[in-house]
Design a protein around this motif. Structure first.
Motif, PDB file in Angstrom:
ATOM      1  N   GLN A  24       0.695  -0.918  -0.107  1.00  0.00           N
ATOM      2  CA  GLN A  24       0.524   0.084  -0.267  1.00  0.00           C
ATOM      3  C   GLN A  24       0.946   1.276   0.315  1.00  0.00           C
ATOM      4  O   GLN A  24       0.434   2.400  -0.013  1.00  0.00           O
ATOM      5  CB  GLN A  24      -0.596   0.124   1.465  1.00  0.00           C
ATOM      6  CG  GLN A  24      -0.227   0.486   2.674  1.00  0.00           C
ATOM      7  CD  GLN A  24      -1.109   0.526   3.538  1.00  0.00           C
ATOM      8  OE1 GLN A  24      -2.341   0.471   3.320  1.00  0.00           O
ATOM      9  NE2 GLN A  24      -0.888   1.016   5.088  1.00  0.00           N
ATOM     10  N   THR A  25       2.215   1.067   0.093  1.00  0.00           N
ATOM     11  CA  THR A  25       3.180   2.549   0.541  1.00  0.00           C
ATOM     12  C   THR A  25       3.578   1.979  -1.202  1.00  0.00           C
ATOM     13  O   THR A  25       3.876   3.941  -1.539  1.00  0.00           O
ATOM     14  CB  THR A  25       4.506   2.075   1.198  1.00  0.00           C
ATOM     15  OG1 THR A  25       5.066   1.221   0.478  1.00  0.00           O
ATOM     16  CG2 THR A  25       3.634   2.139   2.633  1.00  0.00           C
ATOM     17  N   GLN A  26       2.996   1.429  -2.386  1.00  0.00           N
ATOM     18  CA  GLN A  26       3.379   1.423  -4.012  1.00  0.00           C
ATOM     19  C   GLN A  26       2.591   2.777  -4.543  1.00  0.00           C
ATOM     20  O   GLN A  26       1.954   3.156  -4.152  1.00  0.00           O
ATOM     21  CB  GLN A  26       4.189   0.376  -4.211  1.00  0.00           C
ATOM     22  CG  GLN A  26       4.138  -0.447  -3.181  1.00  0.00           C
ATOM     23  CD  GLN A  26       5.993  -0.282  -3.287  1.00  0.00           C
ATOM     24  OE1 GLN A  26       6.927   0.555  -3.935  1.00  0.00           O
ATOM     25  NE2 GLN A  26       6.442  -0.151  -1.541  1.00  0.00           N
ATOM     26  N   SER A  27       3.343   3.665  -5.700  1.00  0.00           N
ATOM     27  CA  SER A  27       2.670   4.567  -5.962  1.00  0.00           C
ATOM     28  C   SER A  27       1.196   3.589  -6.807  1.00  0.00           C
ATOM     29  O   SER A  27       1.651   2.357  -7.022  1.00  0.00           O
ATOM     30  CB  SER A  27       3.595   4.922  -7.212  1.00  0.00           C
ATOM     31  OG  SER A  27       4.195   4.722  -8.258  1.00  0.00           O
ATOM     32  N   GLN A  28       0.620   4.179  -7.715  1.00  0.00           N
ATOM     33  CA  GLN A  28      -0.291   3.677  -8.117  1.00  0.00           C
ATOM     34  C   GLN A  28      -0.026   3.394  -9.754  1.00  0.00           C
ATOM     35  O   GLN A  28      -0.767   1.947 -10.094  1.00  0.00           O
ATOM     36  CB  GLN A  28      -1.428   4.429  -8.751  1.00  0.00           C
ATOM     37  CG  GLN A  28      -2.556   3.889  -9.460  1.00  0.00           C
ATOM     38  CD  GLN A  28      -4.554   4.956  -9.467  1.00  0.00           C
ATOM     39  OE1 GLN A  28      -3.928   5.901  -8.886  1.00  0.00           O
ATOM     40  NE2 GLN A  28      -5.264   4.267 -10.223  1.00  0.00           N
ATOM     41  N   THR A  29       0.886   3.633 -10.203  1.00  0.00           N
ATOM     42  CA  THR A  29       1.224   3.305 -11.910  1.00  0.00           C
ATOM     43  C   THR A  29       1.946   2.053 -10.883  1.00  0.00           C
ATOM     44  O   THR A  29       2.200   1.106 -12.206  1.00  0.00           O
ATOM     45  CB  THR A  29       2.821   4.548 -11.916  1.00  0.00           C
ATOM     46  OG1 THR A  29       1.848   5.742 -11.868  1.00  0.00           O
ATOM     47  CG2 THR A  29       2.813   4.093 -13.234  1.00  0.00           C
ATOM     48  N   SER A  30       3.170   1.920 -10.077  1.00  0.00           N
ATOM     49  CA  SER A  30       3.392   0.592 -10.070  1.00  0.00           C
ATOM     50  C   SER A  30       2.965  -0.576  -9.629  1.00  0.00           C
ATOM     51  O   SER A  30       2.787  -1.489 -10.772  1.00  0.00           O
ATOM     52  CB  SER A  30       4.704   0.332  -8.588  1.00  0.00           C
ATOM     53  OG  SER A  30       5.863   1.719  -8.732  1.00  0.00           O
ATOM     54  N   THR A  32      -0.175  -0.904 -11.136  1.00  0.00           N
ATOM     55  CA  THR A  32      -1.005  -1.372 -11.402  1.00  0.00           C
ATOM     56  C   THR A  32      -0.285  -2.050 -12.623  1.00  0.00           C
ATOM     57  O   THR A  32      -1.092  -2.823 -13.618  1.00  0.00           O
ATOM     58  CB  THR A  32      -1.254   0.297 -12.223  1.00  0.00           C
ATOM     59  OG1 THR A  32      -2.009   0.950 -11.698  1.00  0.00           O
ATOM     60  CG2 THR A  32      -2.011  -0.063 -14.009  1.00  0.00           C
ATOM     61  N   ARG A  92      -6.531   1.014  -0.923  1.00  0.00           N
ATOM     62  CA  ARG A  92      -4.871   1.868  -0.832  1.00  0.00           C
ATOM     63  C   ARG A  92      -4.064   0.905  -1.340  1.00  0.00           C
ATOM     64  O   ARG A  92      -3.635   1.716  -2.317  1.00  0.00           O
ATOM     65  CB  ARG A  92      -4.667   1.755   0.506  1.00  0.00           C
ATOM     66  CG  ARG A  92      -5.571   2.362   1.544  1.00  0.00           C
ATOM     67  CD  ARG A  92      -4.656   2.491   2.903  1.00  0.00           C
ATOM     68  NE  ARG A  92      -4.745   1.434   3.732  1.00  0.00           N
ATOM     69  CZ  ARG A  92      -5.638   1.302   4.653  1.00  0.00           C
ATOM     70  NH1 ARG A  92      -6.585   2.441   5.041  1.00  0.00           N
ATOM     71  NH2 ARG A  92      -6.133   0.531   4.762  1.00  0.00           N
ATOM     72  N   HIS A  94      -5.113  -0.185  -4.539  1.00  0.00           N
ATOM     73  CA  HIS A  94      -6.206   0.009  -5.750  1.00  0.00           C
ATOM     74  C   HIS A  94      -6.087  -0.801  -6.439  1.00  0.00           C
ATOM     75  O   HIS A  94      -5.671  -1.079  -8.403  1.00  0.00           O
ATOM     76  CB  HIS A  94      -4.032   0.916  -6.624  1.00  0.00           C
ATOM     77  CG  HIS A  94      -4.193   1.838  -6.125  1.00  0.00           C
ATOM     78  ND1 HIS A  94      -4.672   3.858  -6.096  1.00  0.00           N
ATOM     79  CD2 HIS A  94      -2.758   2.345  -5.638  1.00  0.00           C
ATOM     80  CE1 HIS A  94      -4.281   4.223  -5.702  1.00  0.00           C
ATOM     81  NE2 HIS A  94      -2.653   3.557  -5.089  1.00  0.00           N
ATOM     82  N   ASN A  98     -10.274   4.074  -7.789  1.00  0.00           N
ATOM     83  CA  ASN A  98     -10.548   5.722  -7.056  1.00  0.00           C
ATOM     84  C   ASN A  98     -11.464   5.967  -6.009  1.00  0.00           C
ATOM     85  O   ASN A  98     -11.206   6.356  -4.721  1.00  0.00           O
ATOM     86  CB  ASN A  98      -9.608   7.100  -8.036  1.00  0.00           C
ATOM     87  CG  ASN A  98      -8.282   6.707  -8.487  1.00  0.00           C
ATOM     88  OD1 ASN A  98      -7.157   5.554  -7.672  1.00  0.00           O
ATOM     89  ND2 ASN A  98      -8.022   6.985  -9.544  1.00  0.00           N
TER      90      ASN A  98
END
Length: 478
Positions: A24-30, A32, A92, A94, A98
């Motif tokens: 959950q600390t990773q970005s949405q891009t990663s 996805t 969180r 993703h 959203n």
């Protein structure tokens, strides 16, 4: 759907896998990018809690989002808290789109890949590419793979408990030792790596929890090693979905479809016992272009024990094997060298038999454990965790006198604290003494003072300033 499972909010939090807070600390891009692989989606689905999995399955086959109020109407009043927590976790991560306040729907990447994982569609490379069987070089049996994984894993644990004790255990690779230090499980003491308090607590965990604790530290180091985190996670998830073996023959998996990051991981995972590889046929290749996941790897995201052969003492480790008497004597019914090595950390061993270790808890043995960073509560916790079934009939489980004495020995060691510094004495007058003492107080370096004898003790850090102050004062004729 009913979310009224009878669990409290705290219990729901504890049921979540240790990897999920990291994800959950990773970005949405990663995330996805990772969700574009069916094996990753299936693995994460397995790690989710029961309510989260049920929500995903209710939304998976819907072509469009549904109102949040519709889903909420299916939830009982008692399960409302669990339902809200589950939605928050999925958002969180993703996995949900959203906007969850009005409508609920899975993110497109996760939905597509999860459908492929269940129905068998999509790119097969996500679950590994089987290599053609090599009849000249048959793959090892399941028992041989289990023995290999157990030997690699217990090498790590045995080194942790034996280092610094004078024994000479087999040394793991430098990569493993570096990981143990970075995770705080071992620390350098007088030029030797020794187990820490955190390392002893680590030994109390199950093999599955131990493995993920090391893998999480491995993931924390990915960026400084200039590796692609998504590729690392995807490879671990790929391994967790591979087949350990088949009835007729083993599958070896090809390395040709792996990325550069994943090929670099093979050597690390061999050190932990997750991967088996034969030696390369060609001298121009450091390792074989084939690999086989062991049970440690294929059970990463399941509840199946990763080391079924680890309890070779007739299940003694699962049921408990330690008997503790009120006279501090210990009887440990085990033939496991690792368990014997752990007992050596805080027990004075007197006799060893094929399936029995006899010893006693002494002041010296406990002090030795305390020096190594092991606390009294951790010793008591270990004795409680591995207490023999016969002892579990006692109330309290462990003799109170023994528990109290172990804690008293700890207090005895912590009663006196030492600190290096300098003693300032032989002042010419009371005025000189008070003048220098006030200066040292302003620096906050005074550790002890005695006005009657005109002396005080200061820390090492303040000595340079105090000495300079005295020299300037005496040099000025004061």
């Amino acid at each position: 759907m009913t979310a009224a499972t009878g669990k409290t909010e705290g219990q729901q939090e504890r049921s979540l896998h240790a990897l999920l807070p990291f994800l959950q600390t990773q970005s949405q891009t990663s995330l996805t990018r990772m969700y574009q692989r069916p094996s990753s989606c299936l693995s994460i689905f397995r790690l989710l809690g029961a309510v989260e999995r049920q929500l995903v399955m209710n939304l998976l086959w819907l072509e469009s989002s549904i109102p949040t109020s519709t889903m909420s109407s299916w939830v009982t009043k008692e399960g409302k808290t669990l339902f809200d927590d589950a939605l928050a976790w999925l958002a969180r991560l993703h996995i949900l789109s959203n906007n969850t306040t009005t409508k609920l729907g899975l993110s497109p990447a996760f939905k597509t890949s999860m459908r492929h994982a269940i129905t068998g569609g999509g790119a097969s490379v996500s679950f590994g590419v089987p290599a053609e069987p090599d009849e000249k070089r048959p793959a090892p049996t399941i028992d041989a793979l289990d023995a290999y994984a157990l030997e690699r894993w217990e090498t790590i644990l045995h080194y942790m408990v034996s280092s610094g004790t004078g024994q000479m255990p087999v040394k793991p690779s430098q990569g493993v030792l570096f990981l143990l230090q970075r995770n705080g499980l071992m620390a350098m003491n007088q030029g030797q790596l020794q187990i820490t308090s955190s390392g002893f607590q680590f030994l109390l965990h199950t093999p599955h929890a131990q493995l993920w604790e090391l893998l999480l530290q491995y993931l924390q180091m990915v960026e400084e090693r200039q590796m692609d985190l998504v590729e690392v996670l995807s490879f671990l998830f790929m391994l967790s979905n591979m087949e350990l073996g088949r009835v007729r023959a083993f599958y070896e998996y090809s390395t040709e479809s792996l990325s550069d990051t994943q090929r670099a991981m093979l050597e690390d995972l061999r050190d932990y016992g997750l991967i088996w590889q034969r030696k390369a046929k060609c001298i121009f290749h450091a390792s074989s272009r084939r690999f086989i996941p062991t049970r440690l790897a294929t059970t990463l995201t399941s509840s199946v024990p990763p080391l079924p052969t680890a309890t070779h003492a007739s299940g003694a480790q699962d049921q408990g094997f330690i008997v503790l008497e009120t006279n501090y004597r210990i009887y440990a019914y085990t033939d496991n060298p690792l368990q014997t090595a752990v007992l050596n950390l805080f027990v004075f061993v007197k006799s060893r038999f094929p399936n029995l270790v006899v010893g006693s808890i002494t002041r010296e043995s406990v002090r030795k454990a305390l020096v190594n960073g092991i606390t009294a509560d951790q010793i008591i916790s270990y004795l409680t965790t591995y207490a023999h079934p016969q002892m579990r009939k006692n109330k309290p489980l462990l003799p109170v006198t023994v528990q109290d004495q172990i804690r008293l020995w700890e207090l005895e060691r912590n009663r006196i604290k030492t600190q290096e510094g300098f003693l300032y004495t032989a002042f010419a007058s009371q005025a000189d003494y008070e003048y220098v003492l006030n200066y040292a107080r302003q620096l906050d370096v005074v550790l002890w003072e005695n006005a009657a004898k005109r002396c005080f003790f200061g820390s090492v850090e303040g000595h340079t300033n105090i000495r300079g102050f005295i020299e300037r004062r005496t040099g000025g004729g004061g």
